[in-house]
Design an enzyme around this catalytic site. Sequence first.
Site, PDB file in Angstrom:
ATOM      1  N   LYS A 169     -13.406   1.597  -3.950  1.00 29.51           N
ATOM      2  CA  LYS A 169     -14.378   1.978  -2.913  1.00 29.51           C
ATOM      3  C   LYS A 169     -15.561   2.718  -3.542  1.00 29.51           C
ATOM      4  CE  LYS A 169     -11.517   2.128   1.234  1.00 29.51           C
ATOM      5  NZ  LYS A 169     -10.820   2.951   2.196  1.00 29.51           N
ATOM      6  N   GLU A 212       0.821  -1.206   0.000  1.00 24.21           N
ATOM      7  CA  GLU A 212       0.000   0.000   0.000  1.00 24.21           C
ATOM      8  C   GLU A 212       0.863   1.268   0.000  1.00 24.21           C
ATOM      9  OE1 GLU A 212      -4.358  -0.436   1.700  1.00 24.21           O
ATOM     10  OE2 GLU A 212      -3.063   0.456   3.205  1.00 24.21           O
ATOM     11  N   HIS A 243       7.425 -26.748  -1.131  1.00 23.81           N
ATOM     12  CA  HIS A 243       6.727 -27.848  -1.796  1.00 23.81           C
ATOM     13  C   HIS A 243       5.605 -27.330  -2.693  1.00 23.81           C
ATOM     14  CE1 HIS A 243       8.806 -30.852   0.775  1.00 23.81           C
ATOM     15  NE2 HIS A 243       8.907 -29.790   1.559  1.00 23.81           N
TER      16      HIS A 243
HETATM   17  O1  PA5 Z   1      -3.394   1.492   6.002  1.00 23.75           O
HETATM   18  C1  PA5 Z   1      -4.517   1.973   5.877  1.00 23.75           C
HETATM   19  O2  PA5 Z   1      -4.735   3.177   6.010  1.00 23.75           O
HETATM   20  C2  PA5 Z   1      -5.691   1.071   5.542  1.00 23.75           C
HETATM   21  O3  PA5 Z   1      -5.300  -0.249   5.375  1.00 23.75           O
HETATM   22  C3  PA5 Z   1      -6.727   1.147   6.653  1.00 23.75           C
HETATM   23  O4  PA5 Z   1      -6.141   0.742   7.851  1.00 23.75           O
HETATM   24  C4  PA5 Z   1      -7.928   0.263   6.351  1.00 23.75           C
HETATM   25  O5  PA5 Z   1      -8.477   0.606   5.112  1.00 23.75           O
HETATM   26  C5  PA5 Z   1      -8.980   0.419   7.436  1.00 23.75           C
HETATM   27  O6  PA5 Z   1      -9.335   1.750   7.582  1.00 23.75           O
HETATM   28  P1  PA5 Z   1     -10.125   2.269   8.841  1.00 23.75           P
HETATM   29  O7  PA5 Z   1      -9.277   2.111  10.046  1.00 23.75           O
HETATM   30  O8  PA5 Z   1     -10.421   3.691   8.539  1.00 23.75           O
HETATM   31  O9  PA5 Z   1     -11.377   1.441   8.950  1.00 23.75           O
END
Ligand code: PA5
Length: 447
Positions: free
Chosen positions: A437, A297, A318
């Site tokens: 999203k 990410e 494996h």
């Molecule tokens: O790293 C990030 O920002 C994302 O992976 C969020 O943690 C994830 O989308 C969850 O978001 P939230 O804590 O707003 O529910």
Amino acid sequence: MAFNDSTESAGPAMPRWETIVFDAAGAADFAPASALDALEADVARAARSLETRECPGADRLGWLDPEAACPAAERAAIREEAERARADCDAYVVIGIGGSYLGARAVREALRGHADGPELFFAGTGLHAGATARLLRDLRDRDVRVCAISKSGTTLEPALALRFWREFLERKYGRAGAARRITAVTDAHRGALRALAVAAGWRVFAVPDDVGGRFSVLTPVGLLPLAVAGLDIDALVAGATSMRQACREPRLRDNPAHFYAAHRHVLGARGFRTEILSAFCEDLRWLQEWWKQLFGESEGQRGRGLFPAAATMTADLHSLGQYIQDGPRDLFETFLCARETAPALRVPAVEFPADPEADDGLGALAGRSLDAINALAWEGVRQAHVAGGVPCLELTLDRLDPRTVGGLIHFFEKAVAVSGLLLGVNPFEQPGVEAYKREVSRLLGRR
Ligand code: PA5
């Protein structure tokens, strides 16, 4: 910073931090010293921009100082809340997704031997009705508490999961009883989850404004569930704080996170576009998942970044072993191994029947520790993969304890921050996730 004696005079240096060694000898032919030297000034510039808060995403750097991200007073409040939970539940349901659960799960699994509290369960990590129904059914007769974690407070999966678990608790304990059994971890000032929690009278912990989801494991996001599980959260933070010092060393070769980031960058530029985190320890499987999110990410933007993959050894030898050894030469491996997980576990001697065919050739291993055998397997695999054209980096942990794991978390966080900046992206945002999203929200008729 100390160096491993065996390589001080031969081969590349190995930055060591207390109980973690980073060894890049297996990548020396692919990421030569000259390429690393050429990058040293860029790495120093990226690191400086983090320290001076002049980099992109400068308002998301709270994780950089672990002690400030979750100070002692906040940790005391977390421990107090955890004690309450430990006293009246044996099943603690953590609702959250992505950075709001992976860190707690990673540390909980890595430190199984240190945990002694209620069992942690994870919900809101998908939309699979079967899994949700199964967990609701399995915990029917258990003493349950729920911790809802969402920084935004509006993420689809945890928001839906919370509806099911709130209903579950209200049926079991009544409305007031349920309110005493739900804790929220969310934005300090705003958001749907905060508003819901305040209206219902749930206890609330705040995610620091300057820490994003995937960097939040050492804030109440990760530390509350981990304290409920009985883990030493002070030791986790102390390990990270100490690693912070090691990761501020100015010389590239003395700084484990910078040295790792530099290798990744050089290898990526030379066509090694996939990094496999190969763990020789099944308890690190969820740490690999956390790592995949952290690096995927943070780096994967604007057509840049390495693809973060994971293999759990020796099982995946494996399945993926053939591909790694012999497939396209566009991947490198970072081995992750703990030297000692259960030193007392030694191979029992067996008496073979007289028939020579019954002898599997492993009699000499009787009495050897399984950890030592695992280390030999790791060495053999590393040698084979390097010979097959796979650059291999190695991270060796002396043991799996809270301090070491806290240090490892900070090591990876610092490394990905520097890596992202070297790539010219903002490692603290994730603009790409908005596209899916939007589409999902449209189909769900979400306002
Ligand atoms: O790293 C990030 O920002 C994302 O992976 C969020 O943690 C994830 O989308 C969850 O978001 P939230 O804590 O707003 O529910």
